[in-house]
Design a protein around this motif. Structure first.
Motif, short mmCIF file in Angstrom:
data_model
loop_
_atom_site.label_atom_id
_atom_site.label_comp_id
_atom_site.label_asym_id
_atom_site.label_seq_id
_atom_site.Cartn_x
_atom_site.Cartn_y
_atom_site.Cartn_z
N ASN A 1 -1.87 -10.57 -9.68
CA ASN A 1 -1.08 -10.40 -8.45
C ASN A 1 -0.67 -8.97 -8.17
N GLY B 1 2.48 -15.23 4.87
CA GLY B 1 3.78 -14.59 4.65
C GLY B 1 4.54 -15.28 3.53
N ASN C 1 6.95 -2.29 -13.65
CA ASN C 1 8.41 -2.16 -13.52
C ASN C 1 9.05 -2.67 -14.81
N SER D 1 -5.61 -12.41 -3.11
CA SER D 1 -6.08 -11.65 -1.95
C SER D 1 -4.99 -11.78 -0.87
N VAL E 1 -4.56 0.96 -6.65
CA VAL E 1 -3.72 -0.14 -7.17
C VAL E 1 -4.37 -1.49 -6.87
N GLY F 1 8.35 -11.45 -7.17
CA GLY F 1 7.63 -12.18 -6.13
C GLY F 1 6.74 -13.31 -6.64
N ILE F 2 5.49 -13.28 -6.17
CA ILE F 2 4.56 -14.38 -6.46
C ILE F 2 4.25 -14.45 -7.96
N THR G 1 8.93 -11.99 -0.21
CA THR G 1 9.05 -11.15 -1.40
C THR G 1 9.42 -9.74 -0.94
N ALA H 1 6.60 -8.24 1.19
CA ALA H 1 6.56 -8.66 2.60
C ALA H 1 7.72 -8.04 3.37
N CYS I 1 2.63 -1.75 -17.78
CA CYS I 1 1.29 -1.19 -17.60
C CYS I 1 1.01 -0.99 -16.12
N1 LIG Z 1 4.26 -11.51 0.02
C1 LIG Z 1 3.30 -11.75 0.89
O1 LIG Z 1 3.55 -12.12 2.05
C2 LIG Z 1 1.87 -11.58 0.48
C3 LIG Z 1 0.87 -11.97 1.39
C4 LIG Z 1 -0.46 -11.83 1.03
C5 LIG Z 1 -0.79 -11.31 -0.21
N2 LIG Z 1 0.19 -10.92 -1.07
C6 LIG Z 1 -0.23 -10.36 -2.34
O2 LIG Z 1 0.44 -11.00 -3.40
C7 LIG Z 1 0.51 -10.12 -4.52
C8 LIG Z 1 1.93 -10.13 -5.06
O3 LIG Z 1 2.76 -9.62 -4.05
P1 LIG Z 1 4.30 -10.02 -3.88
O4 LIG Z 1 4.48 -10.37 -2.46
O5 LIG Z 1 4.70 -10.95 -4.95
O6 LIG Z 1 4.95 -8.58 -4.07
P2 LIG Z 1 6.11 -8.02 -5.00
O7 LIG Z 1 6.29 -6.60 -4.58
O8 LIG Z 1 7.26 -8.94 -4.94
O9 LIG Z 1 5.46 -8.09 -6.45
C9 LIG Z 1 4.40 -7.25 -6.82
C10 LIG Z 1 4.56 -6.89 -8.28
O10 LIG Z 1 3.45 -6.05 -8.64
C11 LIG Z 1 3.95 -4.97 -9.41
N3 LIG Z 1 3.07 -3.81 -9.27
C12 LIG Z 1 2.87 -3.04 -8.18
N4 LIG Z 1 2.04 -2.03 -8.45
C13 LIG Z 1 1.68 -2.17 -9.75
C14 LIG Z 1 0.85 -1.42 -10.62
N5 LIG Z 1 0.22 -0.31 -10.21
N6 LIG Z 1 0.71 -1.83 -11.90
C15 LIG Z 1 1.36 -2.95 -12.34
N7 LIG Z 1 2.17 -3.68 -11.56
C16 LIG Z 1 2.33 -3.30 -10.28
C17 LIG Z 1 5.34 -4.70 -8.85
O11 LIG Z 1 6.16 -3.98 -9.77
C18 LIG Z 1 5.84 -6.09 -8.56
O12 LIG Z 1 6.52 -6.63 -9.68
C19 LIG Z 1 0.05 -8.75 -4.01
O13 LIG Z 1 -1.27 -8.52 -4.42
C20 LIG Z 1 0.11 -8.89 -2.50
O14 LIG Z 1 -0.80 -8.06 -1.85
C21 LIG Z 1 1.50 -11.05 -0.75
#
Ligand SMILES: NC(=O)c1ccc[n+]([C@@H]2O[C@H](COP(=O)([O-])OP(=O)(O)OC[C@H]3O[C@@H](n4cnc5c(N)ncnc54)[C@H](O)[C@@H]3O)[C@@H](O)[C@H]2O)c1
Length: 251
Positions: A90, A187, A39, A141, A113, A17-18, A190, A193, A62
């Protein structure tokens, strides 16, 4: 544009994702990468895909909610790269619950987490960041920290706390050259989402409160990565203690 030449950037949640999009963005701009995720398969695959960039990439599997594991990982990665100039945190999870049905275990998982993970990563990265005259820290955030979102009470609480935590870091450390800011994605397409599912037996019209004017709701992770990269670079020299929304104007 090579804003990160000779800079070392630590990214958590890097395997997807991000975080992953941010890793590629920094790599394209010449930065060395220290990558953390829980992962191991996806992290390994990412490191392989980054091999053709002329940068140093180090990584550590980790769990960000584990205080000692985070310290060990960050210290090891920082020693391997000889320092850290910027942090993009992230790693996070999304869980959807009707609040009156949420168990303490489910609440605690989100806190561990998303919130304790933020403390662990920031706390252990700070001593490395503060070794530099100027350093940059960006916590991810969410728009859910500002906009009432049904069935995300615990998630939103962690994201609001990340915002106030980051503002506190700004005032505590700006005199030592730290730039501490948040991004508030709306949004972003990923896995996180995509995992959002409306619970059974609720008023689905509540979801309409999120986007009354019908703006574009979703964007690619690269749209978030470009803002995070800006906040990690000298372009953010005069941005501190604040948040940038990446939500297409939704909030
Ligand atoms: N995607 C969205 O719409 C959105 C919106 C607002 C905020 N966010 C925030 O962006 C951040 C990244 O989210 P994303 O959308 O890329 O999600 P994602 O699920 O694609 O990626 C998250 C990554 O974090 C890792 N992760 C999860 N728990 C973990 C842990 N305990 N220790 C280490 N790694 C861990 C996962 O393995 C994954 O690779 C998050 O904090 C999420 O809350 C996302």
């Amino acid at each position: 544009m090579k804003r990160f030449l000779n800079k070392n950037i630590l990214i958590t949640g890097a395997a997807n994702g991000i975080g992953k999009a941010t890793a590629f963005r920094i790599a394209c701009e010449g930065g060395n990468l220290a990558l953390i995720d829980n992962n191991s398969e996806k992290l390994k695959e990412l490191c392989k895909n980054l091999e053709h960039f002329s940068i140093k990439v180090v990584s550590s599997v980790c769990n960000v909610s584990d205080f000692e594991e985070v310290k060990k990982s960050i210290d090891k990665l920082a020693e391997e790269l000889d320092g850290i100039n910027g942090l993009s945190h992230n790693a996070g999870i999304l869980r959807v619950y009707k609040t009156h049905e949420m168990s303490l275990k489910q609440w605690n998982e989100l806190i561990a987490v998303n919130l304790t993970g933020t403390f662990n990563v920031n706390k252990h990265a700070l001593p490395w960041l503060l070794k530099n005259k100027t350093s940059y820290l960006v916590n991810t955030s969410s728009s859910a920290s500002e906009q009432p979102h049904p069935w995300l009470a615990a998630y939103a609480a962690t994201k609001g706390a990340i915002k106030s935590f980051t503002r506190s870091l700004f005032i505590e450390y700006f005199q030592q050259g730290l730039h501490a800011n948040c991004v508030l994605p709306g949004g972003i397409t990923t896995d996180l989402a995509n995992s959002f599912a409306i619970p059974d037996g609720v008023n689905i019209n509540l979801i309409k409160t999120l986007n009354p004017l019908g703006q574009k709701l979703f964007a690619e992770p690269e749209r978030a990565a470009s803002v995070i990269a800006m906040l990690l670079s000298e372009d953010a020299e005069h941005i501190n203690g604040t948040e940038i929304a990446i939500d297409g104007g939704k909030v």
